[in-house]
Design a protein around this motif. Structure first.
Motif, mmCIF file in Angstrom:
data_model
loop_
_atom_site.group_PDB
_atom_site.id
_atom_site.type_symbol
_atom_site.label_atom_id
_atom_site.label_comp_id
_atom_site.label_asym_id
_atom_site.label_seq_id
_atom_site.Cartn_x
_atom_site.Cartn_y
_atom_site.Cartn_z
ATOM 1 N N HIS A 183 0.833 -1.236 -0.132
ATOM 2 C CA HIS A 183 -0.017 -0.047 0.035
ATOM 3 C C HIS A 183 1.025 1.227 -0.104
ATOM 4 O O HIS A 183 0.899 2.128 1.072
ATOM 5 C CB HIS A 183 -0.933 0.049 1.273
ATOM 6 C CG HIS A 183 -1.655 -1.211 1.514
ATOM 7 N ND1 HIS A 183 -2.603 -1.694 0.888
ATOM 8 C CD2 HIS A 183 -1.330 -2.287 2.280
ATOM 9 C CE1 HIS A 183 -2.981 -2.866 1.184
ATOM 10 N NE2 HIS A 183 -2.219 -3.393 2.031
ATOM 11 N N LEU A 192 2.885 4.863 -0.543
ATOM 12 C CA LEU A 192 2.412 6.456 -0.329
ATOM 13 C C LEU A 192 3.040 7.023 -1.318
ATOM 14 O O LEU A 192 4.631 7.083 -1.266
ATOM 15 C CB LEU A 192 2.748 6.922 0.948
ATOM 16 C CG LEU A 192 2.341 8.408 1.555
ATOM 17 C CD1 LEU A 192 0.676 8.118 1.429
ATOM 18 C CD2 LEU A 192 2.633 8.340 2.992
ATOM 19 N N TYR A 249 3.987 10.649 -3.637
ATOM 20 C CA TYR A 249 4.146 12.273 -3.601
ATOM 21 C C TYR A 249 4.238 12.653 -4.951
ATOM 22 O O TYR A 249 5.434 12.414 -5.605
ATOM 23 C CB TYR A 249 5.274 12.661 -2.687
ATOM 24 C CG TYR A 249 5.338 14.163 -2.371
ATOM 25 C CD1 TYR A 249 4.196 14.652 -1.696
ATOM 26 C CD2 TYR A 249 6.308 15.048 -2.553
ATOM 27 C CE1 TYR A 249 4.078 15.928 -1.317
ATOM 28 C CE2 TYR A 249 6.400 16.253 -2.403
ATOM 29 C CZ TYR A 249 5.123 16.931 -1.691
ATOM 30 O OH TYR A 249 5.471 18.329 -1.308
ATOM 31 N N PHE A 252 7.027 8.950 2.589
ATOM 32 C CA PHE A 252 6.704 8.452 1.460
ATOM 33 C C PHE A 252 7.325 7.328 0.690
ATOM 34 O O PHE A 252 8.679 7.192 1.219
ATOM 35 C CB PHE A 252 6.632 9.452 0.335
ATOM 36 C CG PHE A 252 5.845 10.796 0.446
ATOM 37 C CD1 PHE A 252 4.305 10.550 0.168
ATOM 38 C CD2 PHE A 252 6.005 11.587 1.336
ATOM 39 C CE1 PHE A 252 3.417 11.456 0.289
ATOM 40 C CE2 PHE A 252 5.054 12.685 1.753
ATOM 41 C CZ PHE A 252 3.546 12.610 1.288
ATOM 42 N N ASP A 253 6.865 6.530 -0.243
ATOM 43 C CA ASP A 253 7.792 5.262 -0.890
ATOM 44 C C ASP A 253 8.136 5.746 -2.476
ATOM 45 O O ASP A 253 9.077 5.151 -2.776
ATOM 46 C CB ASP A 253 6.717 4.112 -1.016
ATOM 47 C CG ASP A 253 6.309 3.728 0.521
ATOM 48 O OD1 ASP A 253 6.996 3.301 1.316
ATOM 49 O OD2 ASP A 253 5.027 4.035 0.715
ATOM 50 N N LEU A 271 -5.914 8.909 3.250
ATOM 51 C CA LEU A 271 -4.624 8.154 3.192
ATOM 52 C C LEU A 271 -4.704 6.896 4.252
ATOM 53 O O LEU A 271 -3.587 6.419 4.215
ATOM 54 C CB LEU A 271 -3.786 9.340 3.879
ATOM 55 C CG LEU A 271 -3.756 10.676 2.902
ATOM 56 C CD1 LEU A 271 -2.695 11.595 3.642
ATOM 57 C CD2 LEU A 271 -3.147 10.242 1.661
ATOM 58 N N THR A 272 -5.707 6.309 4.753
ATOM 59 C CA THR A 272 -5.861 5.397 5.618
ATOM 60 C C THR A 272 -6.216 4.106 4.803
ATOM 61 O O THR A 272 -6.794 3.088 5.328
ATOM 62 C CB THR A 272 -6.405 5.402 6.813
ATOM 63 O OG1 THR A 272 -7.725 5.950 6.517
ATOM 64 C CG2 THR A 272 -5.703 6.685 7.749
ATOM 65 N N ARG A 302 -1.610 5.374 -2.117
ATOM 66 C CA ARG A 302 -2.253 6.803 -1.517
ATOM 67 C C ARG A 302 -1.408 7.775 -2.339
ATOM 68 O O ARG A 302 -0.084 7.716 -2.094
ATOM 69 C CB ARG A 302 -2.209 6.628 -0.072
ATOM 70 C CG ARG A 302 -3.425 5.883 0.757
ATOM 71 C CD ARG A 302 -3.055 4.290 0.629
ATOM 72 N NE ARG A 302 -1.605 3.962 1.270
ATOM 73 C CZ ARG A 302 -1.492 3.758 2.561
ATOM 74 N NH1 ARG A 302 -2.475 3.842 3.441
ATOM 75 N NH2 ARG A 302 -0.345 3.549 3.122
ATOM 76 N N LEU A 347 0.939 11.643 8.818
ATOM 77 C CA LEU A 347 1.905 10.920 8.141
ATOM 78 C C LEU A 347 2.718 10.188 9.202
ATOM 79 O O LEU A 347 3.304 9.261 8.932
ATOM 80 C CB LEU A 347 2.595 11.698 7.258
ATOM 81 C CG LEU A 347 1.928 12.389 6.041
ATOM 82 C CD1 LEU A 347 2.717 13.530 5.253
ATOM 83 C CD2 LEU A 347 1.541 11.403 5.271
ATOM 84 N N LEU A 390 1.202 7.154 9.929
ATOM 85 C CA LEU A 390 1.366 6.071 8.832
ATOM 86 C C LEU A 390 2.505 5.380 8.625
ATOM 87 O O LEU A 390 2.892 4.594 7.653
ATOM 88 C CB LEU A 390 0.726 6.769 7.473
ATOM 89 C CG LEU A 390 -0.817 7.375 7.528
ATOM 90 C CD1 LEU A 390 -0.847 8.015 6.249
ATOM 91 C CD2 LEU A 390 -1.517 6.025 7.572
ATOM 92 N N ARG A 411 1.507 -0.242 5.533
ATOM 93 C CA ARG A 411 2.258 -0.558 4.225
ATOM 94 C C ARG A 411 1.861 -1.887 3.896
ATOM 95 O O ARG A 411 1.723 -2.228 2.626
ATOM 96 C CB ARG A 411 3.574 -0.303 4.488
ATOM 97 C CG ARG A 411 3.959 1.247 4.702
ATOM 98 C CD ARG A 411 3.560 1.984 3.678
ATOM 99 N NE ARG A 411 4.262 3.325 3.341
ATOM 100 C CZ ARG A 411 4.215 4.233 4.251
ATOM 101 N NH1 ARG A 411 3.559 4.264 5.218
ATOM 102 N NH2 ARG A 411 4.786 5.398 3.968
#
Length: 454
Positions: free
Chosen positions: A12, A14, A16, A53-54, A328-329, A334, A372, A375, A381
């Protein structure tokens, strides 16, 4: 040695999104000196990485069309928009649409291919993947192919037809590629293989337009019979033959998301969830989240992006927070848009190379930092997401990984109360207008529940 990115391991992720031209213009104004992708101060990459962020999507790095910019400057409606967004604008600020691509080479103004390589290296050193754009449907009128390969295009007499979709008038600044052409498919696969050597994945613009059924409906007899093979399995298969870990994200509408997942996309836009959240349609959101979890895991959830209005411009502070939490959850990918975390309100058109300066909303920025940080928990994740029982306007879901998390949101402008049922318990809850609540508990300590709201 490239550090393995969190993107590769996150179920999952994240993401940007950065509008690259205005972002670099902002950095130049702040630094008072020249900045391109090769010289972004490390603190900016650090801030993105530290937020959890990923992947970073650098939107709009490819060479834009001077011809397309000239067409934009002749459009009174666009010029009016430029004036409203950037009162001190000049024609030099109109660099052309990010999706009117003259060639798939990194624009020299942004640092060229070498500059992008430096940016990718900086991201990789922090465990982040790099995503770029790919536009399957059209190119700029001055793209080299228009002179060298007319067979790649849908023709309008002796010239390429303007790009379009089946529901709206043609776009003035682009020309239409023929998705049924085998030679075009080969050329696009080669182009994407070159792109795949420069990044870790692509966001594919209006990906559903090249589905055989959609393309045939759009162009009819002008393009002949559809090939036996769909466009995307052909392209994606060719790219992954040499770049097996390369990622594909589809901008998708019209209920084509499942078909595109079946054709090889890792993730597809979830515009339906966005629309229902914006409408405050709690029952519709619940119905949407009740669909197959395996399908939902491959959707991209967002509260804004470069095509949508700024969230801070269309929602009051309480509603912004509720929508952000609800987005975002979720399960799936996301997406956060550059400026969203600071409460920016002005939507910058993709034609502009510079945006306005805006004050940061410190309260909203603090909220996003807290959200964040929460998260960061690996449960969000790689854990298991489940929709919980609750009566709208209350909506609830939970995550189970190293910790158990429950998230409850009131998607209405009035107080709401009710019971929420998660796999590990049931409880009553009361929330104010656009309220939300998190609870987390370690599986080995079920009595250690911790309600929390940033």
């Amino acid at each position: 040695m490239r550090t393995p990115s969190r993107w590769a391991s996150a179920r999952h992720p994240l993401i940007y999104e950065i509008n690259t031209w205005p972002w670099l213009a902002d950095l130049r104004a702040t630094a008072g000196t020249s900045v391109d992708l090769s010289s972004v101060p490390e603190q900016y990459w650090d801030t993105i990485a530290d937020a959890g962020f990923d992947a970073v999507w650098l939107m709009g790095v490819w060479e834009r069309s001077p011809g397309g910019a000239a067409i934009a400057l002749q459009d009174p409606d666009l010029v009016e928009t430029f004036q409203a967004v950037l009162p001190d604008w000049s024609p030099d600020d109109v660099v052309g649409s990010a999706y009117c691509i003259r060639d798939y080479v990194v624009d020299a103004h942004l640092g060229g291919r070498d500059g992008l390589a430096v940016a990718r290296s900086e991201l990789a050193a922090r465990g982040l993947a790099l995503l770029l754009d790919f536009v399957p449907n059209h190119v700029a009128p001055d793209h080299p192919w228009t002179a060298t390969h007319p067979e790649y295009f849908v023709m309008d007499g002796a010239v390429p037809a303007k790009g379009k979709d089946p529901y709206f008038p043609a776009w003035a600044d682009v020309v239409q590629l023929n998705a049924f052409s085998a030679t075009l498919r080969d050329a696009m696969a080669q182009t994407l293989c070159d792109i795949a050597g420069q990044c870790d994945g692509v966001r594919c613009d209006m990906a559903m337009l090249t589905i055989n059924e959609v393309f045939a409906r759009t162009w009819g007899d002008r393009v002949g019979a559809a090939p036996d093979q769909e466009y995307w399995p052909t392209i994606i298969g060719a790219v992954r033959a040499t770049h097996p870990g390369f990622g594909f994200i589809a901008e998708a509408y019209w209920d084509t998301e499942h078909a595109l997942q079946e054709q090889g996309f890792d993730f597809c836009y979830d515009k339906k969830l966005y629309d229902r959240l914006m409408d405050g349609d709690a029952a519709g959101v619940r119905a949407h989240l009740s669909s197959d979890p395996a399908y939902q895991e491959r959707l991209v959830r967002f509260a804004e992006n470069h095509d949508e209005p700024r969230l801070a411009a269309i929602a009051d502070p309480a509603r912004q927070r509720a929508v952000a939490v609800a987005t975002l959850t979720q399960t799936g990918a996301r997406l956060v848009h550059h400026g969203q975390l600071e409460g920016r309100k002005i939507h910058v058109p993709v034609f502009l190379g510079r945006g306005p300066r805006e004050e940061i909303d410190d309260d909203l920025a603090s909220f996003y930092r807290s959200l964040l940080m929460m998260l960061h928990d690996s449960s969000f994740r790689s854990g298991q997401w489940t929709l919980c029982d609750a009566v709208p306007p209350l909506l609830a879901w939970c995550w189970e990984g190293e910790r158990r998390w429950s998230v409850v949101v009131n998607l209405s402008d009035g107080p709401a109360a009710g019971r929420v049922s998660a796999p590990w318990g049931e409880w009553g809850i009361e929330l104010g207008a656009w309220g939300w609540q998190f609870s987390n508990v370690r599986p080995d300590r079920p009595s250690d529940a911790l309600p929390w709201a940033p």
